[in-house]
Design a protein around this motif. Structure first.
Motif, mmCIF file in Angstrom:
data_model
loop_
_atom_site.group_PDB
_atom_site.id
_atom_site.type_symbol
_atom_site.label_atom_id
_atom_site.label_comp_id
_atom_site.label_asym_id
_atom_site.label_seq_id
_atom_site.Cartn_x
_atom_site.Cartn_y
_atom_site.Cartn_z
ATOM 1 N N TYR A 169 50.004 40.528 14.489
ATOM 2 C CA TYR A 169 49.496 41.535 15.416
ATOM 3 C C TYR A 169 48.006 41.312 15.681
ATOM 4 O O TYR A 169 47.320 40.652 14.887
ATOM 5 C CB TYR A 169 49.707 42.934 14.837
ATOM 6 C CG TYR A 169 51.144 43.418 14.851
ATOM 7 C CD1 TYR A 169 51.588 44.326 15.794
ATOM 8 C CD2 TYR A 169 52.060 42.949 13.901
ATOM 9 C CE1 TYR A 169 52.906 44.780 15.801
ATOM 10 C CE2 TYR A 169 53.380 43.392 13.907
ATOM 11 C CZ TYR A 169 53.790 44.306 14.860
ATOM 12 O OH TYR A 169 55.095 44.735 14.867
ATOM 13 N N ASP A 170 47.523 41.903 16.780
ATOM 14 C CA ASP A 170 46.092 41.784 17.096
ATOM 15 C C ASP A 170 45.256 42.789 16.314
ATOM 16 O O ASP A 170 44.022 42.776 16.373
ATOM 17 C CB ASP A 170 45.851 41.940 18.605
ATOM 18 C CG ASP A 170 46.286 43.292 19.153
ATOM 19 O OD1 ASP A 170 46.826 44.109 18.376
ATOM 20 O OD2 ASP A 170 46.087 43.523 20.362
ATOM 21 N N LYS A 180 49.310 45.192 19.250
ATOM 22 C CA LYS A 180 50.186 44.279 19.980
ATOM 23 C C LYS A 180 50.708 43.181 19.059
ATOM 24 O O LYS A 180 49.948 42.549 18.332
ATOM 25 C CB LYS A 180 49.406 43.652 21.142
ATOM 26 C CG LYS A 180 50.169 42.564 21.881
ATOM 27 C CD LYS A 180 49.256 41.815 22.830
ATOM 28 C CE LYS A 180 49.977 40.591 23.416
ATOM 29 N NZ LYS A 180 49.067 39.757 24.230
ATOM 30 N N ARG A 181 52.018 42.963 19.102
ATOM 31 C CA ARG A 181 52.618 41.871 18.340
ATOM 32 C C ARG A 181 52.756 40.645 19.237
ATOM 33 O O ARG A 181 53.202 40.726 20.366
ATOM 34 C CB ARG A 181 54.002 42.265 17.804
ATOM 35 C CG ARG A 181 54.640 41.199 16.901
ATOM 36 C CD ARG A 181 55.995 41.661 16.361
ATOM 37 N NE ARG A 181 56.948 41.861 17.435
ATOM 38 C CZ ARG A 181 57.675 40.873 17.978
ATOM 39 N NH1 ARG A 181 57.566 39.634 17.554
ATOM 40 N NH2 ARG A 181 58.526 41.144 18.954
ATOM 41 N N TYR A 182 52.346 39.518 18.716
ATOM 42 C CA TYR A 182 52.469 38.268 19.460
ATOM 43 C C TYR A 182 53.857 37.675 19.233
ATOM 44 O O TYR A 182 54.334 37.611 18.105
ATOM 45 C CB TYR A 182 51.423 37.251 18.989
ATOM 46 C CG TYR A 182 49.984 37.667 19.186
ATOM 47 C CD1 TYR A 182 49.366 37.545 20.422
ATOM 48 C CD2 TYR A 182 49.238 38.159 18.115
ATOM 49 C CE1 TYR A 182 48.041 37.907 20.598
ATOM 50 C CE2 TYR A 182 47.915 38.529 18.276
ATOM 51 C CZ TYR A 182 47.320 38.407 19.519
ATOM 52 O OH TYR A 182 46.011 38.764 19.685
ATOM 53 N N ASP A 183 54.490 37.219 20.314
ATOM 54 C CA ASP A 183 55.752 36.485 20.175
ATOM 55 C C ASP A 183 55.486 35.027 19.817
ATOM 56 O O ASP A 183 56.235 34.412 19.060
ATOM 57 C CB ASP A 183 56.567 36.540 21.473
ATOM 58 C CG ASP A 183 57.149 37.919 21.732
ATOM 59 O OD1 ASP A 183 57.546 38.584 20.742
ATOM 60 O OD2 ASP A 183 57.204 38.342 22.911
ATOM 61 N N CYS A 184 54.407 34.469 20.373
ATOM 62 C CA CYS A 184 54.080 33.070 20.139
ATOM 63 C C CYS A 184 52.568 32.888 20.129
ATOM 64 O O CYS A 184 51.845 33.546 20.886
ATOM 65 C CB CYS A 184 54.706 32.189 21.232
ATOM 66 S SG CYS A 184 54.361 30.417 21.042
ATOM 67 N N LEU A 185 52.102 32.035 19.248
ATOM 68 C CA LEU A 185 50.691 31.670 19.174
ATOM 69 C C LEU A 185 50.607 30.158 18.977
ATOM 70 O O LEU A 185 51.512 29.546 18.416
ATOM 71 C CB LEU A 185 50.008 32.362 17.987
ATOM 72 C CG LEU A 185 49.773 33.866 18.079
ATOM 73 C CD1 LEU A 185 49.497 34.427 16.686
ATOM 74 C CD2 LEU A 185 48.612 34.173 19.016
ATOM 75 N N GLN A 189 44.897 28.857 18.510
ATOM 76 C CA GLN A 189 44.604 30.284 18.656
ATOM 77 C C GLN A 189 44.441 30.949 17.296
ATOM 78 O O GLN A 189 43.543 31.759 17.084
ATOM 79 C CB GLN A 189 45.729 30.973 19.436
ATOM 80 C CG GLN A 189 45.700 30.753 20.934
ATOM 81 C CD GLN A 189 46.886 31.420 21.605
ATOM 82 O OE1 GLN A 189 48.040 31.216 21.218
ATOM 83 N NE2 GLN A 189 46.615 32.230 22.620
ATOM 84 N N THR A 235 56.941 36.189 14.874
ATOM 85 C CA THR A 235 55.943 35.442 15.645
ATOM 86 C C THR A 235 56.058 33.972 15.266
ATOM 87 O O THR A 235 56.105 33.640 14.076
ATOM 88 C CB THR A 235 54.522 35.940 15.329
ATOM 89 O OG1 THR A 235 54.420 37.324 15.681
ATOM 90 C CG2 THR A 235 53.477 35.142 16.114
ATOM 91 N N CYS A 241 52.800 27.286 23.659
ATOM 92 C CA CYS A 241 53.589 28.489 23.925
ATOM 93 C C CYS A 241 54.055 28.578 25.374
ATOM 94 O O CYS A 241 54.582 29.608 25.807
ATOM 95 C CB CYS A 241 52.781 29.738 23.570
ATOM 96 S SG CYS A 241 52.593 29.987 21.794
#
Length: 242
Positions: A169-170, A180-185, A189, A235, A241
Motif C-alpha cells: 500500500y502507499d 491505495k493498494r498497488y496491483d503491480c510495481l 519503483q 501485489t 507493469c
C-alpha cells in the motif's frame, strides 16, 4: 486448466512476526498450523515449495544491536531463532503428512541438515518441502535477503512474501483506511520510493535474477494457492507493469 498453478517451483518467505498470530511474542500454534495447511495444499498441486522463515517473534538482531549488543552477536542470535521457527513449521507440516526437510546455513547436525544447494534441489525434485533456517549464515544480512538468495540458487519461478496485509500500500492500511493498494510495481519503483516490500538487497537480487515477488496476506487461508493460480488479492513486483 484455469485453476492450474502458473509456477513450478516457488519460494515462500514467512516473517517470524507472522507466526505470532495475535500474540506479542513466540509462536501461535493455530497460525503455524494454518500456514502449514496452506503449504500442504500448494505442495499437493504439484508445486515444488521451499521456505525461508524469519526469527523476529523470538529475537531480532537489529533491535538487539540498537540496545547496545554487538551487531554480529545479535544477528547470530536471530539466525538461531529462525531455526526454532523452521523446526516448528517442519513439525506442523509432518503432522499433515508432508515430507519436510530443514536445512541450516549454520551447521547443527543434531536438528537440521547442513545447507547444500544440490541437496536442497534434490529434496524439492522428490516432492519434499524444504525449509531454510539460519538466514544466509552471515551477520548483516536479513532473512529477506536470504529468501532472495535461496530463491536465486534454487531457480525459483517466484518469491512470495506472506505478510499481515494483502499487498503493498502507499500508506499503512491499518491507520489509513483509504490507503491505495498497488496491483503491480516495478523493482525500480520499490527501490526509488523505498516502499519497504523487502530490504534493498533482496529487491536488487530478485531484480538481477528476474524473480518476480508477490506480496500477499499469509493470514488469509488459501491465499498462497490463489496467488499461484493468479487469483486473489496481492501485489506483484516485476520488471514491467505495462
Amino acid at each position: 486448466m484455469a485453476d492450474s498453478p502458473k509456477y513450478k517451483r516457488v519460494m515462500l518467505k514467512v516473517s517470524g512476526e507472522a507466526l505470532m498470530g495475535s500474540r506479542e511474542y513466540g509462536l501461535d500454534p493455530e497460525t503455524v498450523q494454518q500456514i502449514a495447511g496452506d503449504v500442504r495444499d500448494v505442495s499437493r498441486m504439484g508445486v515444488e515449495v521451499c521456505l525461508v522463515v524469519g526469527g523476529g517473534n523470538i529475537f531480532r538482531g537489529l533491535a538487539g544491536a540498537a540496545a547496545g549488543m554487538e551487531r554480529s552477536t545479535a544477528d547470530y542470535m536471530g539466525m538461531l531463532a529462525t531455526v526454532i521457527n523452521a523446526l516448528a513449521l517442519q513439525n506442523a507440516l509432518e503432522k499433515l503428512d508432508v515430507d519436510t526437510r530443514v536445512l541450516s546455513a549454520i551447521p547443527m547436525a543434531t536438528v537440521a541438515e547442513p545447507y547444500i544447494r544440490r541437496r536442497a534441489v534434490r529434496h524439492m525434485e522428490k516432492g519434499r518441502v524444504v525449509i531454510f533456517g539460519a538466514g544466509t549464515g552471515n551477520p548483516f544480512f536479513t532473512t529477506d535477503t536470504a529468501a532472495a538468495l535461496r530463491a536465486s540458487e534454487m531457480n525459483c519461478d517466484i518469491l512470495l512474501k506472506g505478510t499481515k496485509v494483502d499487498g503493498v500500500y502507499d500508506a499503512d492500511p491499518v491507520s489509513v483506511p483509504d490507503a491505495k493498494r498497488y496491483d503491480c510495481l516495478t523493482y525500480m519503483q520499490v527501490l526509488t520510493q523505498d516502499l519497504g516490500v523487502m530490504d534493498h538487497s533482496a529487491i536488487s537480487l530478485a531484480r538481477e535474477n528476474s524473480i518476480p515477488i508477490a506480496v500477499f496476506s499469509i493470514y488469509q487461508q488459501g491465499a498462497f494457492a490463489d496467488v499461484l493460480r493468479g487469483n486473489g488479492r496481492y501485489t506483484i513486483v516485476q520488471h514491467d507493469c505495462a
